[in-house]
Design an enzyme around this catalytic site. Structure first.
Site, PDB file in Angstrom:
ATOM      1  N   HIS A   1       1.781   2.434  15.059  1.00 24.74           N
ATOM      2  CA  HIS A   1       0.465   1.830  14.808  1.00 24.74           C
ATOM      3  C   HIS A   1      -0.335   1.750  16.096  1.00 24.74           C
ATOM      4  O   HIS A   1       0.226   1.518  17.168  1.00 24.74           O
ATOM      5  CB  HIS A   1       0.631   0.411  14.255  1.00 24.74           C
ATOM      6  CG  HIS A   1       1.374   0.331  12.959  1.00 24.74           C
ATOM      7  ND1 HIS A   1       2.737   0.272  12.903  1.00 24.74           N
ATOM      8  CD2 HIS A   1       0.930   0.314  11.678  1.00 24.74           C
ATOM      9  CE1 HIS A   1       3.118   0.211  11.631  1.00 24.74           C
ATOM     10  NE2 HIS A   1       2.037   0.245  10.869  1.00 24.74           N
TER      11      HIS A   1
ATOM     12  N   ALA B   1       0.781  -0.663   3.015  1.00 21.75           N
ATOM     13  CA  ALA B   1       0.451  -1.946   2.402  1.00 21.75           C
ATOM     14  C   ALA B   1      -0.984  -2.254   2.810  1.00 21.75           C
ATOM     15  O   ALA B   1      -1.408  -1.916   3.918  1.00 21.75           O
ATOM     16  CB  ALA B   1       1.389  -3.023   2.925  1.00 21.75           C
TER      17      ALA B   1
ATOM     18  N   HIS C   1       2.581 -11.834   7.492  1.00 23.10           N
ATOM     19  CA  HIS C   1       3.341 -10.586   7.343  1.00 23.10           C
ATOM     20  C   HIS C   1       4.465 -10.736   6.321  1.00 23.10           C
ATOM     21  O   HIS C   1       4.783  -9.798   5.588  1.00 23.10           O
ATOM     22  CB  HIS C   1       3.908 -10.168   8.708  1.00 23.10           C
ATOM     23  CG  HIS C   1       4.563  -8.822   8.716  1.00 23.10           C
ATOM     24  ND1 HIS C   1       3.911  -7.669   8.317  1.00 23.10           N
ATOM     25  CD2 HIS C   1       5.822  -8.441   9.036  1.00 23.10           C
ATOM     26  CE1 HIS C   1       4.741  -6.644   8.414  1.00 23.10           C
ATOM     27  NE2 HIS C   1       5.910  -7.080   8.835  1.00 23.10           N
TER      28      HIS C   1
ATOM     29  N   ASN D   1      -1.901  -8.235  -0.983  1.00 24.72           N
ATOM     30  CA  ASN D   1      -2.592  -9.537  -0.922  1.00 24.72           C
ATOM     31  C   ASN D   1      -4.076  -9.313  -1.130  1.00 24.72           C
ATOM     32  O   ASN D   1      -4.567  -8.200  -0.922  1.00 24.72           O
ATOM     33  CB  ASN D   1      -2.364 -10.180   0.465  1.00 24.72           C
ATOM     34  CG  ASN D   1      -2.781  -9.248   1.600  1.00 24.72           C
ATOM     35  OD1 ASN D   1      -2.014  -8.359   1.989  1.00 24.72           O
ATOM     36  ND2 ASN D   1      -3.979  -9.411   2.099  1.00 24.72           N
TER      37      ASN D   1
ATOM     38  N   TYR E   1      -2.139  -0.737  16.822  1.00 28.70           N
ATOM     39  CA  TYR E   1      -2.055  -2.115  17.329  1.00 28.70           C
ATOM     40  C   TYR E   1      -0.824  -2.368  18.183  1.00 28.70           C
ATOM     41  O   TYR E   1      -0.737  -3.359  18.890  1.00 28.70           O
ATOM     42  CB  TYR E   1      -2.158  -3.144  16.183  1.00 28.70           C
ATOM     43  CG  TYR E   1      -1.038  -3.123  15.160  1.00 28.70           C
ATOM     44  CD1 TYR E   1       0.256  -3.519  15.479  1.00 28.70           C
ATOM     45  CD2 TYR E   1      -1.294  -2.729  13.855  1.00 28.70           C
ATOM     46  CE1 TYR E   1       1.267  -3.513  14.539  1.00 28.70           C
ATOM     47  CE2 TYR E   1      -0.290  -2.720  12.895  1.00 28.70           C
ATOM     48  CZ  TYR E   1       0.992  -3.110  13.249  1.00 28.70           C
ATOM     49  OH  TYR E   1       1.986  -3.095  12.312  1.00 28.70           O
ATOM     50  N   GLU E   2       0.151  -1.459  18.108  1.00 32.23           N
ATOM     51  CA  GLU E   2       1.342  -1.625  18.950  1.00 32.23           C
ATOM     52  C   GLU E   2       1.038  -1.243  20.404  1.00 32.23           C
ATOM     53  O   GLU E   2       1.877  -1.428  21.282  1.00 32.23           O
ATOM     54  CB  GLU E   2       2.486  -0.763  18.422  1.00 32.23           C
ATOM     55  CG  GLU E   2       3.032  -1.252  17.089  1.00 32.23           C
ATOM     56  CD  GLU E   2       4.079  -0.308  16.523  1.00 32.23           C
ATOM     57  OE1 GLU E   2       5.240  -0.397  16.937  1.00 32.23           O
ATOM     58  OE2 GLU E   2       3.722   0.523  15.671  1.00 32.23           O
TER      59      GLU E   2
ATOM     60  N   HIS F   1       9.598  -2.130   9.812  1.00 29.85           N
ATOM     61  CA  HIS F   1       9.344  -0.744  10.209  1.00 29.85           C
ATOM     62  C   HIS F   1      10.517  -0.280  11.056  1.00 29.85           C
ATOM     63  O   HIS F   1      10.645  -0.653  12.208  1.00 29.85           O
ATOM     64  CB  HIS F   1       8.073  -0.629  11.049  1.00 29.85           C
ATOM     65  CG  HIS F   1       6.828  -0.905  10.284  1.00 29.85           C
ATOM     66  ND1 HIS F   1       6.126   0.059   9.632  1.00 29.85           N
ATOM     67  CD2 HIS F   1       6.171  -2.054  10.071  1.00 29.85           C
ATOM     68  CE1 HIS F   1       5.081  -0.488   9.040  1.00 29.85           C
ATOM     69  NE2 HIS F   1       5.081  -1.765   9.295  1.00 29.85           N
TER      70      HIS F   1
ATOM     71  N   SER G   1       4.907  -0.340   5.251  1.00 30.93           N
ATOM     72  CA  SER G   1       5.602  -1.642   5.301  1.00 30.93           C
ATOM     73  C   SER G   1       6.315  -1.957   3.998  1.00 30.93           C
ATOM     74  O   SER G   1       5.683  -1.976   2.948  1.00 30.93           O
ATOM     75  CB  SER G   1       4.624  -2.804   5.486  1.00 30.93           C
ATOM     76  OG  SER G   1       3.756  -2.591   6.515  1.00 30.93           O
TER      77      SER G   1
ATOM     78  N   MET H   1      -4.129  -1.379   8.403  1.00 34.28           N
ATOM     79  CA  MET H   1      -4.054  -1.073   9.841  1.00 34.28           C
ATOM     80  C   MET H   1      -3.375   0.259  10.140  1.00 34.28           C
ATOM     81  O   MET H   1      -2.861   0.448  11.241  1.00 34.28           O
ATOM     82  CB  MET H   1      -3.300  -2.202  10.557  1.00 34.28           C
ATOM     83  CG  MET H   1      -3.889  -3.583  10.326  1.00 34.28           C
ATOM     84  SD  MET H   1      -2.880  -4.856  11.072  1.00 34.28           S
ATOM     85  CE  MET H   1      -3.543  -6.330  10.297  1.00 34.28           C
ATOM     86  N   SER H   2      -3.350   1.153   9.182  1.00 33.94           N
ATOM     87  CA  SER H   2      -2.637   2.419   9.425  1.00 33.94           C
ATOM     88  C   SER H   2      -3.331   3.578   8.710  1.00 33.94           C
ATOM     89  O   SER H   2      -4.498   3.478   8.346  1.00 33.94           O
ATOM     90  CB  SER H   2      -1.190   2.296   8.922  1.00 33.94           C
ATOM     91  OG  SER H   2      -1.171   2.159   7.522  1.00 33.94           O
TER      92      SER H   2
HETATM   93  N1  HPA Z   1      -5.364  -6.575   6.119  1.00 36.01           N
HETATM   94  C1  HPA Z   1      -4.916  -5.591   6.942  1.00 36.01           C
HETATM   95  N2  HPA Z   1      -3.762  -4.985   6.772  1.00 36.01           N
HETATM   96  C2  HPA Z   1      -3.000  -5.372   5.748  1.00 36.01           C
HETATM   97  C3  HPA Z   1      -3.385  -6.375   4.863  1.00 36.01           C
HETATM   98  C4  HPA Z   1      -4.642  -7.016   5.061  1.00 36.01           C
HETATM   99  O1  HPA Z   1      -5.065  -7.920   4.320  1.00 36.01           O
HETATM  100  N3  HPA Z   1      -2.398  -6.520   3.947  1.00 36.01           N
HETATM  101  C5  HPA Z   1      -1.444  -5.606   4.280  1.00 36.01           C
HETATM  102  N4  HPA Z   1      -1.798  -4.903   5.363  1.00 36.01           N
END
Ligand code: HPA
Length: 270
Positions: free
Chosen positions: A81, A111, A245, A233, A83-84, A59, A28, A209-210
């Site tokens: 992903h 990320a 996001h 973050n 989740y998609e 993406h 990302s 998530m990847s």
């Molecule tokens: N959690 C999950 N996936 C992420 C996060 C997070 O805090 N930040 C960026 N991708």
């Protein structure tokens, strides 16, 4: 599965029938690296048999083949992903295709949320290991014997040699790099604060998530992987900010230059 892998492979090979040294999956907000490739050949995921199309903001869906620091690179701008809604064999299809193309080195970026106290937004962190047992295995189902064994050793998924080299490369360009354990979370919602506390107890330093499915399959293919997480973050419950996001994308974009400087040096050194 073999048929899908072979069809996708044949299409890409027909566009670029020369050897490729390194595959890079851009996470990302980290896609600009792919734009730095010289003499690029761009292939839309739409045109590759069995490749799905990425739908997430930030993406894109392109494979770019070109040179960088005298190495031939294939870069994924946009990844798939879980989740998609894709099954794990779709998420990891590009890795099988890269392996068939003869590529033995994978750089995967993402990320992530920082769990460990010293992992703050903007921190580049090498993945030393992962917690992936909460996701379905991408190796489930009939074993693809052509690539690797039924029961794959997982003790060096993120190559120790590549991590040593990467730390030296980071020093050369004065980029601060730490190391940590990445925990896979299925998403697409962010984690709850209770989940983050639980992951911390289990030994996780960051969460995302990847990456884990791709790294498992790369290991099964006998490839060496360097995993690089950019902390965008603090993970849920560790700061007063609400996660979104947009914040992830902004933090990734503002660290992109440093990330590119580091990855380029690593590619030079490898
Ligand atoms: N959690 C999950 N996936 C992420 C996060 C997070 O805090 N930040 C960026 N991708």
């Amino acid at each position: 599965m073999y048929k899908q892998i072979n069809n996708a492979y044949s299409y890409i090979y027909s566009k670029y029938p020369q050897p490729i040294d390194i595959a890079i999956i851009c996470g990302s907000g980290l896609g600009k690296l792919a734009e730095q490739l010289e003499n690029p050949i761009t292939i839309d995921y739409n045109d590759i048999p069995h490749f799905p199309v990425s739908t997430i903001l930030g993406h894109e869906g392109k494979l770019i083949i070109g040179t960088l620091c005298d190495k031939t690179i294939i870069a994924m701008k946009g990844r798939f992903h879980y989740y998609e809604g894709h099954d794990m064999d779709v998420v990891t299809l590009p890795i099988r295709v890269f392996s068939k193309l003869g590529i033995q080195t994978l750089i995967v970026t993402n990320a992530c949320g920082g769990i460990r106290e010293d992992l703050n937004p903007g921190q580049i962190t090498l993945i030393s290991d992962h917690l992936g047992f909460m996701a379905p295995s991408p190796l489930r189902g009939p074993n693809l014997d052509e690539f690797g064994p039924r029961f794959q050793d997982m003790s060096d998924v993120y190559s120790k040699d590549l991590r040593i080299l990467a730390k030296e490369s980071a020093k050369k360009v004065n980029v601060d790099v730490k190391e940590g354990i990445y925990c896979f979370f299925k998403g697409p919602m962010f984690e709850t604060p209770a989940e983050i506390r639980a992951f911390k107890v289990l030994g996780a330093d960051m969460v995302g998530m990847s990456t884990v499915p791709e790294a498992i399959v790369a290991r099964h293919c006998g490839m060496k992987t360097l995993g690089i997480s950019l902390v965008t973050n603090k993970a849920a419950g560790l700061s007063s900010n609400e996660l979104n996001h947009q914040e992830v994308m902004e933090a990734a974009n503002s660290a992109e230059e440093r990330m590119i400087k580091f990855v380029k040096q690593f590619i030079k050194d490898i």
